[in-house]
Design a protein around this motif. Structure first.
Motif, mmCIF file in Angstrom:
data_model
loop_
_atom_site.group_PDB
_atom_site.id
_atom_site.type_symbol
_atom_site.label_atom_id
_atom_site.label_comp_id
_atom_site.label_asym_id
_atom_site.label_seq_id
_atom_site.Cartn_x
_atom_site.Cartn_y
_atom_site.Cartn_z
ATOM 1 N N HIS A 89 -29.176 -50.533 33.620
ATOM 2 C CA HIS A 89 -28.259 -49.518 33.107
ATOM 3 C C HIS A 89 -26.834 -49.822 33.520
ATOM 4 O O HIS A 89 -26.569 -50.585 34.445
ATOM 5 N N ASN A 90 -25.917 -49.218 32.801
ATOM 6 C CA ASN A 90 -24.488 -49.326 33.086
ATOM 7 C C ASN A 90 -23.967 -47.908 33.240
ATOM 8 O O ASN A 90 -23.787 -47.195 32.251
ATOM 9 N N GLN A 91 -23.765 -47.448 34.459
ATOM 10 C CA GLN A 91 -23.286 -46.100 34.771
ATOM 11 C C GLN A 91 -24.071 -44.999 34.047
ATOM 12 O O GLN A 91 -23.525 -44.101 33.478
ATOM 13 N N GLY A 92 -25.392 -45.117 34.067
ATOM 14 C CA GLY A 92 -26.248 -44.087 33.496
ATOM 15 C C GLY A 92 -26.684 -44.340 32.065
ATOM 16 O O GLY A 92 -27.590 -43.680 31.572
ATOM 17 N N GLU A 93 -26.094 -45.296 31.385
ATOM 18 C CA GLU A 93 -26.526 -45.630 30.022
ATOM 19 C C GLU A 93 -27.518 -46.781 30.103
ATOM 20 O O GLU A 93 -27.186 -47.881 30.525
ATOM 21 N N ILE A 94 -28.749 -46.515 29.672
ATOM 22 C CA ILE A 94 -29.800 -47.523 29.747
ATOM 23 C C ILE A 94 -29.556 -48.591 28.683
ATOM 24 O O ILE A 94 -29.376 -48.284 27.518
ATOM 25 N N THR A 95 -29.547 -49.849 29.132
ATOM 26 C CA THR A 95 -29.292 -50.958 28.219
ATOM 27 C C THR A 95 -30.530 -51.805 27.966
ATOM 28 O O THR A 95 -30.608 -52.504 26.973
#
Length: 98
Positions: A89-95
């Protein structure tokens, strides 16, 4: 873009990502196959864990299928969410699901 890894959970009805796996009571068994648990240590670890989760920004509840879903960068594609999954993830956004 700095990505991190973590684990997904639903806590109090909110999707979150934690850097660590959520402690389970069996992790604190006094012996390997014992049902006796060190409750004090377990509750201490659980309280510490509760400080670390961050809100997941791209998880939503799909009422049609009655499941939690993760929206990928292209909204027409979705992943089904399962608690305890390891993700990137990038600051809470799942990638990415690992």
């Amino acid at each position: 873009m700095k990505t991190q890894t973590g684990y997904t959970y639903i806590e109090n009805g909110i999707p979150v990502i934690s850097a660590e796996r959520k402690p389970e009571s069996r992790d604190f068994a006094k012996q390997k196959y014992s049902s006796t648990v060190n409750i004090a240590e377990y509750l201490k670890a659980l309280k510490e864990w509760e400080k670390t989760p961050i809100p997941a920004t791209n998880i939503f509840y799909c009422h049609l299928n009655k499941v939690w879903c993760i929206t990928r960068p292209h909204p027409e594609y979705r992943w089904e969410f399962t608690a305890g999954q390891k993700v990137q993830h990038n600051q809470g956004e799942i990638t990415k699901i690992l």
